[in-house]
Motif scaffolding. Structure first.
Motif, PDB file in Angstrom:
ATOM      1  N   GLY A 144      -5.396 -25.229  22.529  1.00  0.00           N
ATOM      2  CA  GLY A 144      -4.849 -23.893  22.292  1.00  0.00           C
ATOM      3  C   GLY A 144      -3.338 -23.889  22.395  1.00  0.00           C
ATOM      4  O   GLY A 144      -2.647 -23.253  21.588  1.00  0.00           O
ATOM      5  N   VAL A 145      -2.807 -24.616  23.375  1.00  0.00           N
ATOM      6  CA  VAL A 145      -1.350 -24.705  23.532  1.00  0.00           C
ATOM      7  C   VAL A 145      -0.750 -25.426  22.321  1.00  0.00           C
ATOM      8  O   VAL A 145       0.261 -24.983  21.763  1.00  0.00           O
ATOM      9  CB  VAL A 145      -0.990 -25.436  24.849  1.00  0.00           C
ATOM     10  CG1 VAL A 145       0.495 -25.704  24.930  1.00  0.00           C
ATOM     11  CG2 VAL A 145      -1.472 -24.630  26.045  1.00  0.00           C
ATOM     12  N   ASP A 146      -1.367 -26.545  21.895  1.00  0.00           N
ATOM     13  CA  ASP A 146      -0.874 -27.271  20.721  1.00  0.00           C
ATOM     14  C   ASP A 146      -0.959 -26.408  19.460  1.00  0.00           C
ATOM     15  O   ASP A 146      -0.037 -26.411  18.638  1.00  0.00           O
ATOM     16  CB  ASP A 146      -1.673 -28.565  20.507  1.00  0.00           C
ATOM     17  CG  ASP A 146      -1.259 -29.663  21.484  1.00  0.00           C
ATOM     18  OD1 ASP A 146      -0.236 -29.493  22.170  1.00  0.00           O
ATOM     19  OD2 ASP A 146      -1.974 -30.686  21.550  1.00  0.00           O
ATOM     20  N   ILE A 147      -2.046 -25.702  19.308  1.00  0.00           N
ATOM     21  CA  ILE A 147      -2.229 -24.852  18.127  1.00  0.00           C
ATOM     22  C   ILE A 147      -1.193 -23.732  18.115  1.00  0.00           C
ATOM     23  O   ILE A 147      -0.609 -23.420  17.077  1.00  0.00           O
ATOM     24  CB  ILE A 147      -3.670 -24.282  18.072  1.00  0.00           C
ATOM     25  CG1 ILE A 147      -4.644 -25.402  17.722  1.00  0.00           C
ATOM     26  CG2 ILE A 147      -3.786 -23.144  17.073  1.00  0.00           C
ATOM     27  CD1 ILE A 147      -6.091 -25.021  17.849  1.00  0.00           C
ATOM     28  N   TYR A 148      -0.955 -23.148  19.266  1.00  0.00           N
ATOM     29  CA  TYR A 148       0.038 -22.063  19.352  1.00  0.00           C
ATOM     30  C   TYR A 148       1.418 -22.539  18.906  1.00  0.00           C
ATOM     31  O   TYR A 148       2.104 -21.881  18.144  1.00  0.00           O
ATOM     32  CB  TYR A 148       0.087 -21.518  20.781  1.00  0.00           C
ATOM     33  CG  TYR A 148       1.142 -20.461  20.978  1.00  0.00           C
ATOM     34  CD1 TYR A 148       0.944 -19.156  20.534  1.00  0.00           C
ATOM     35  CD2 TYR A 148       2.358 -20.768  21.593  1.00  0.00           C
ATOM     36  CE1 TYR A 148       1.915 -18.191  20.701  1.00  0.00           C
ATOM     37  CE2 TYR A 148       3.327 -19.813  21.767  1.00  0.00           C
ATOM     38  CZ  TYR A 148       3.111 -18.515  21.327  1.00  0.00           C
ATOM     39  OH  TYR A 148       4.075 -17.551  21.479  1.00  0.00           O
ATOM     40  N   HIS A 149       1.809 -23.708  19.394  1.00  0.00           N
ATOM     41  CA  HIS A 149       3.134 -24.235  19.056  1.00  0.00           C
ATOM     42  C   HIS A 149       3.211 -24.788  17.628  1.00  0.00           C
ATOM     43  O   HIS A 149       4.309 -24.979  17.100  1.00  0.00           O
ATOM     44  CB  HIS A 149       3.556 -25.323  20.049  1.00  0.00           C
ATOM     45  CG  HIS A 149       3.816 -24.773  21.428  1.00  0.00           C
ATOM     46  ND1 HIS A 149       4.794 -23.851  21.684  1.00  0.00           N
ATOM     47  CD2 HIS A 149       3.207 -25.009  22.620  1.00  0.00           C
ATOM     48  CE1 HIS A 149       4.782 -23.545  22.973  1.00  0.00           C
ATOM     49  NE2 HIS A 149       3.821 -24.234  23.562  1.00  0.00           N
ATOM     50  N   ALA A 150       2.066 -25.043  17.000  1.00  0.00           N
ATOM     51  CA  ALA A 150       2.069 -25.594  15.649  1.00  0.00           C
ATOM     52  C   ALA A 150       2.437 -24.549  14.590  1.00  0.00           C
ATOM     53  O   ALA A 150       2.848 -24.908  13.491  1.00  0.00           O
ATOM     54  CB  ALA A 150       0.693 -26.179  15.320  1.00  0.00           C
ATOM     55  N   SER A 152       4.574 -21.376  12.884  1.00  0.00           N
ATOM     56  CA  SER A 152       6.008 -21.045  12.800  1.00  0.00           C
ATOM     57  C   SER A 152       6.368 -19.780  13.561  1.00  0.00           C
ATOM     58  O   SER A 152       7.480 -19.663  14.075  1.00  0.00           O
ATOM     59  CB  SER A 152       6.424 -20.919  11.329  1.00  0.00           C
ATOM     60  OG  SER A 152       5.638 -19.928  10.686  1.00  0.00           O
ATOM     61  N   THR A 153       5.455 -18.834  13.633  1.00  0.00           N
ATOM     62  CA  THR A 153       5.752 -17.590  14.367  1.00  0.00           C
ATOM     63  C   THR A 153       4.752 -17.414  15.492  1.00  0.00           C
ATOM     64  O   THR A 153       3.581 -17.832  15.387  1.00  0.00           O
ATOM     65  CB  THR A 153       5.672 -16.368  13.423  1.00  0.00           C
ATOM     66  OG1 THR A 153       4.340 -16.247  12.928  1.00  0.00           O
ATOM     67  CG2 THR A 153       6.652 -16.493  12.274  1.00  0.00           C
ATOM     68  N   PRO A 154       5.188 -16.774  16.575  1.00  0.00           N
ATOM     69  CA  PRO A 154       4.278 -16.558  17.697  1.00  0.00           C
ATOM     70  C   PRO A 154       3.040 -15.731  17.326  1.00  0.00           C
ATOM     71  O   PRO A 154       1.963 -15.956  17.864  1.00  0.00           O
ATOM     72  CB  PRO A 154       5.132 -15.809  18.725  1.00  0.00           C
ATOM     73  CG  PRO A 154       6.546 -16.136  18.377  1.00  0.00           C
ATOM     74  CD  PRO A 154       6.553 -16.357  16.903  1.00  0.00           C
ATOM     75  N   VAL A 155       3.195 -14.779  16.384  1.00  0.00           N
ATOM     76  CA  VAL A 155       2.051 -13.937  15.994  1.00  0.00           C
ATOM     77  C   VAL A 155       0.958 -14.785  15.348  1.00  0.00           C
ATOM     78  O   VAL A 155      -0.231 -14.647  15.671  1.00  0.00           O
ATOM     79  CB  VAL A 155       2.519 -12.814  15.030  1.00  0.00           C
ATOM     80  CG1 VAL A 155       1.342 -12.021  14.509  1.00  0.00           C
ATOM     81  CG2 VAL A 155       3.502 -11.899  15.729  1.00  0.00           C
ATOM     82  N   LYS A 156       1.353 -15.686  14.436  1.00  0.00           N
ATOM     83  CA  LYS A 156       0.376 -16.569  13.805  1.00  0.00           C
ATOM     84  C   LYS A 156      -0.254 -17.521  14.823  1.00  0.00           C
ATOM     85  O   LYS A 156      -1.447 -17.817  14.766  1.00  0.00           O
ATOM     86  CB  LYS A 156       1.030 -17.367  12.672  1.00  0.00           C
ATOM     87  CG  LYS A 156       1.368 -16.537  11.458  1.00  0.00           C
ATOM     88  CD  LYS A 156       1.994 -17.407  10.385  1.00  0.00           C
ATOM     89  CE  LYS A 156       2.370 -16.573   9.164  1.00  0.00           C
ATOM     90  NZ  LYS A 156       2.999 -17.398   8.119  1.00  0.00           N
ATOM     91  N   GLY A 157       0.562 -17.979  15.751  1.00  0.00           N
ATOM     92  CA  GLY A 157       0.054 -18.856  16.814  1.00  0.00           C
ATOM     93  C   GLY A 157      -0.969 -18.144  17.675  1.00  0.00           C
ATOM     94  O   GLY A 157      -2.015 -18.709  18.015  1.00  0.00           O
ATOM     95  N   LEU A 158      -0.672 -16.888  18.048  1.00  0.00           N
ATOM     96  CA  LEU A 158      -1.631 -16.108  18.841  1.00  0.00           C
ATOM     97  C   LEU A 158      -2.912 -15.849  18.066  1.00  0.00           C
ATOM     98  O   LEU A 158      -4.018 -15.894  18.627  1.00  0.00           O
ATOM     99  CB  LEU A 158      -1.012 -14.780  19.278  1.00  0.00           C
ATOM    100  CG  LEU A 158      -0.019 -14.856  20.438  1.00  0.00           C
ATOM    101  CD1 LEU A 158       0.604 -13.486  20.680  1.00  0.00           C
ATOM    102  CD2 LEU A 158      -0.714 -15.349  21.697  1.00  0.00           C
ATOM    103  N   ALA A 159      -2.790 -15.573  16.767  1.00  0.00           N
ATOM    104  CA  ALA A 159      -3.982 -15.347  15.939  1.00  0.00           C
ATOM    105  C   ALA A 159      -4.851 -16.606  15.895  1.00  0.00           C
ATOM    106  O   ALA A 159      -6.084 -16.532  16.019  1.00  0.00           O
ATOM    107  CB  ALA A 159      -3.570 -14.924  14.534  1.00  0.00           C
ATOM    108  N   ALA A 160      -4.217 -17.771  15.742  1.00  0.00           N
ATOM    109  CA  ALA A 160      -4.964 -19.031  15.694  1.00  0.00           C
ATOM    110  C   ALA A 160      -5.661 -19.305  17.026  1.00  0.00           C
ATOM    111  O   ALA A 160      -6.817 -19.723  17.060  1.00  0.00           O
ATOM    112  CB  ALA A 160      -4.031 -20.180  15.331  1.00  0.00           C
ATOM    113  N   VAL A 161      -4.957 -19.052  18.113  1.00  0.00           N
ATOM    114  CA  VAL A 161      -5.552 -19.237  19.441  1.00  0.00           C
ATOM    115  C   VAL A 161      -6.698 -18.239  19.647  1.00  0.00           C
ATOM    116  O   VAL A 161      -7.744 -18.578  20.215  1.00  0.00           O
ATOM    117  CB  VAL A 161      -4.478 -19.100  20.550  1.00  0.00           C
ATOM    118  CG1 VAL A 161      -5.115 -19.047  21.933  1.00  0.00           C
ATOM    119  CG2 VAL A 161      -3.492 -20.257  20.466  1.00  0.00           C
TER     120      VAL A 161
END
Length: 197
Positions: A144-150, A152-161
């Motif tokens: 989840g941490v790796d996916i979040y940082h992968a 470009s934007t925090p919103v997309k990272g949160l959605a992926a997590v």
């Protein structure tokens, strides 16, 4: 006086016929109950057999799947190694668990040994599945941490997590329902053995 003897004799004959009818009904009920118990027993053994096949095959299929996903998604290979090792451990655990259980319901073992074996199996089943899910959850947290940082934007990272969390929760719930079914089958086998003893 003569009428009283005839009446008693007729009552006696009627009671004898009622007793014979009741005895016949009880015998039929015992046969029906025995067949029902055997059917439930066989069904529960079938659930354990299906679980054995799914657990072993699922573990073996999951190992190359995890490596393929990590290669395709260009993720760190340590994730694939850890998850692959976890699924390999699950497969080996299932093999050992079911091998220790041995044959159930074929008349080879006595009732007490079979009931004790099922109880041990039940405890081992809970331990293996709990350990596997702790491992999977730990890897998913790190993923989840790796996916979040992968992203470009925090919103997309949160959605992926969030999507990862939803998938994990659905898988946990499905595993819980399936595991509960296996444990109920164990309880049903133990109950049948105790009632039949």
């Amino acid at each position: 006086m003569q009428d009283g003897k005839i009446f008693d004799s007729e009552e006696l004959e009627q009671m004898r016929l009622q007793y014979a009818s009741l005895k016949e009904d009880l015998e039929k009920q015992k046969i029906i109950n025995g067949k029902m118990m055997e059917s439930v027993f066989r069904k529960n053994i079938g659930i354990l057999d299906t679980d054995r096949k799914i657990g072993i095959a699922g573990g073996l299929v999951a190992i190359p799947f995890v490596f393929a996903v990590c290669i395709i998604q260009e993720m760190d290979m340590w994730i694939a190694v850890v998850l692959g090792a976890g699924f390999l451990a699950q497969t080996v655990g299932y093999l050992i668990l079911y091998r220790c259980l041995g044959p159930v319901g074929n008349g080879q073992e006595n009732v007490l040994d079979t009931a004790v074996g099922i109880r041990k199996f039940r405890k081992g089943y809970i331990a293996i599945n709990t350990a596997l899910w702790v491992l999977v959850l730990a890897v998913f947290v790190v993923m989840g941490v790796d996916i979040y940082h992968a992203w470009s934007t925090p919103v997309k990272g949160l959605a992926a997590v969030g999507i990862l969390c939803m998938i994990t929760l659905m898988a946990l719930f499905a595993e819980y329902l399936y595991g509960r079914r296996v444990l109920k089958a164990c309880d049903g086998i133990i109950r049948t053995l105790e009632e039949g003893a």
